[in-house]
Scaffold this motif. Structure first.
Motif, PDB file in Angstrom:
ATOM      1  N   PHE A  21      21.106  15.535  32.212  1.00 60.81           N
ATOM      2  CA  PHE A  21      20.370  16.755  31.898  1.00 60.81           C
ATOM      3  C   PHE A  21      19.564  16.546  30.624  1.00 60.81           C
ATOM      4  O   PHE A  21      20.107  16.181  29.582  1.00 60.81           O
ATOM      5  CB  PHE A  21      21.336  17.936  31.751  1.00 60.81           C
ATOM      6  N   ILE A  22      18.273  16.794  30.714  1.00 59.20           N
ATOM      7  CA  ILE A  22      17.347  16.552  29.613  1.00 59.20           C
ATOM      8  C   ILE A  22      17.713  17.369  28.382  1.00 59.20           C
ATOM      9  O   ILE A  22      17.695  16.874  27.261  1.00 59.20           O
ATOM     10  CB  ILE A  22      15.909  16.874  30.075  1.00 59.20           C
ATOM     11  N   ASP A  23      18.068  18.642  28.577  1.00 60.20           N
ATOM     12  CA  ASP A  23      18.321  19.548  27.464  1.00 60.20           C
ATOM     13  C   ASP A  23      19.768  19.523  26.972  1.00 60.20           C
ATOM     14  O   ASP A  23      20.075  20.101  25.929  1.00 60.20           O
ATOM     15  CB  ASP A  23      17.950  20.976  27.870  1.00 60.20           C
ATOM     16  N   THR A  29      26.766  13.405  35.251  1.00 62.61           N
ATOM     17  CA  THR A  29      27.700  13.181  36.351  1.00 62.61           C
ATOM     18  C   THR A  29      27.059  12.192  37.313  1.00 62.61           C
ATOM     19  O   THR A  29      25.978  11.679  37.040  1.00 62.61           O
ATOM     20  CB  THR A  29      28.055  14.505  37.068  1.00 62.61           C
ATOM     21  N   GLU A  30      27.705  11.945  38.439  1.00 63.20           N
ATOM     22  CA  GLU A  30      27.128  11.071  39.444  1.00 63.20           C
ATOM     23  C   GLU A  30      27.606  11.485  40.821  1.00 63.20           C
ATOM     24  O   GLU A  30      28.475  12.348  40.964  1.00 63.20           O
ATOM     25  CB  GLU A  30      27.467   9.600  39.177  1.00 63.20           C
ATOM     26  N   ASP A  36      25.571  15.004  47.061  1.00 62.16           N
ATOM     27  CA  ASP A  36      26.771  14.978  46.221  1.00 62.16           C
ATOM     28  C   ASP A  36      26.408  15.012  44.742  1.00 62.16           C
ATOM     29  O   ASP A  36      27.051  15.716  43.950  1.00 62.16           O
ATOM     30  CB  ASP A  36      27.607  13.721  46.485  1.00 62.16           C
ATOM     31  N   ALA A  37      25.397  14.254  44.360  1.00 68.18           N
ATOM     32  CA  ALA A  37      24.992  14.188  42.958  1.00 68.18           C
ATOM     33  C   ALA A  37      24.516  15.553  42.462  1.00 68.18           C
ATOM     34  O   ALA A  37      24.884  15.987  41.356  1.00 68.18           O
ATOM     35  CB  ALA A  37      23.900  13.138  42.774  1.00 68.18           C
ATOM     36  N   LEU A  38      23.731  16.260  43.269  1.00 68.07           N
ATOM     37  CA  LEU A  38      23.236  17.578  42.862  1.00 68.07           C
ATOM     38  C   LEU A  38      24.354  18.612  42.846  1.00 68.07           C
ATOM     39  O   LEU A  38      24.400  19.473  41.962  1.00 68.07           O
ATOM     40  CB  LEU A  38      22.089  18.015  43.770  1.00 68.07           C
ATOM     41  N   PHE A  39      25.276  18.522  43.810  1.00 70.99           N
ATOM     42  CA  PHE A  39      26.437  19.415  43.803  1.00 70.99           C
ATOM     43  C   PHE A  39      27.273  19.184  42.547  1.00 70.99           C
ATOM     44  O   PHE A  39      27.662  20.130  41.859  1.00 70.99           O
ATOM     45  CB  PHE A  39      27.296  19.198  45.061  1.00 70.99           C
ATOM     46  N   ASN A  40      27.542  17.914  42.242  1.00 75.21           N
ATOM     47  CA  ASN A  40      28.292  17.585  41.029  1.00 75.21           C
ATOM     48  C   ASN A  40      27.532  18.018  39.782  1.00 75.21           C
ATOM     49  O   ASN A  40      28.137  18.403  38.781  1.00 75.21           O
ATOM     50  CB  ASN A  40      28.595  16.094  40.980  1.00 75.21           C
ATOM     51  N   GLY A  41      26.201  17.972  39.849  1.00 71.32           N
ATOM     52  CA  GLY A  41      25.381  18.441  38.743  1.00 71.32           C
ATOM     53  C   GLY A  41      25.612  19.916  38.461  1.00 71.32           C
ATOM     54  O   GLY A  41      25.719  20.334  37.307  1.00 71.32           O
ATOM     55  N   VAL A  44      29.151  20.213  36.759  1.00 67.42           N
ATOM     56  CA  VAL A  44      29.230  19.779  35.363  1.00 67.42           C
ATOM     57  C   VAL A  44      28.371  20.673  34.472  1.00 67.42           C
ATOM     58  O   VAL A  44      28.749  20.972  33.338  1.00 67.42           O
ATOM     59  CB  VAL A  44      28.880  18.278  35.201  1.00 67.42           C
ATOM     60  N   LEU A  45      27.231  21.138  34.970  1.00 63.53           N
ATOM     61  CA  LEU A  45      26.396  22.052  34.191  1.00 63.53           C
ATOM     62  C   LEU A  45      27.144  23.355  33.926  1.00 63.53           C
ATOM     63  O   LEU A  45      27.150  23.851  32.797  1.00 63.53           O
ATOM     64  CB  LEU A  45      25.083  22.328  34.932  1.00 63.53           C
TER      65      LEU A  45
END
Length: 138
Positions: A21-23, A29-30, A36-41, A44-45
């Motif tokens: 995440f840029i900000d 995450t991965e 899966d990566a976007l769901f994990n994103g 974690v966000l």
């Protein structure tokens, strides 16, 4: 206020997709697939924004217009806590409590990312700050 944060997805040597995440440089995450990566994103966000809300620390505004970024939103209860915190600004929680005609503790719970406020509570809280509740499904 926008609650979607730009994330970059990059391929790792092991085949996994890394989400950063840029900000929020301490948030990453991965996943094995993009889905899966976007769901994990999202997970974690939500966790990291919740931690920042719990700590009372400043939360950066999300960047806009980042080329090649995926914009990821936290879960609904974290979004509602974040939006109310931003709407309140520098005003004390006591102002919200007075406006709602409730206790300080009940008003504080509305900004708790672990609490599920009702739509009625969110709408009333938004009106205290001269705002209106707007829902969106994507």
């Amino acid at each position: 206020m926008q609650t979607t944060y730009p994330a970059l997805v990059t391929h790792q040597d092991n085949g996994a997709l890394l989400v950063t995440f840029i900000d929020l440089p301490d948030t990453f995450t991965e996943g094995d697939t993009l889905e899966d990566a976007l769901f994990n994103g999202t997970e974690v966000l939500s966790a990291m924004l919740g931690w920042h809300l719990d700590q009372g620390s400043a939360i950066p505004q999300p960047s806009v217009g980042v080329a090649g970024a995926y914009y990821i939103a936290p879960d609904a209860k974290t979004q509602s806590a974040l939006l109310l915190r931003c709407a309140r600004g520098d005003r004390p929680v006591a102002d919200l409590a007075r406006g709602l005609g409730t206790s300080w503790a009940a008003a504080q719970r509305l900004e708790d990312p672990h609490h599920w406020p009702s739509l009625k509570q969110l709408d009333r809280a938004a009106r205290v700050f001269g705002k209106r509740l707007v829902l969106s499904v994507e």
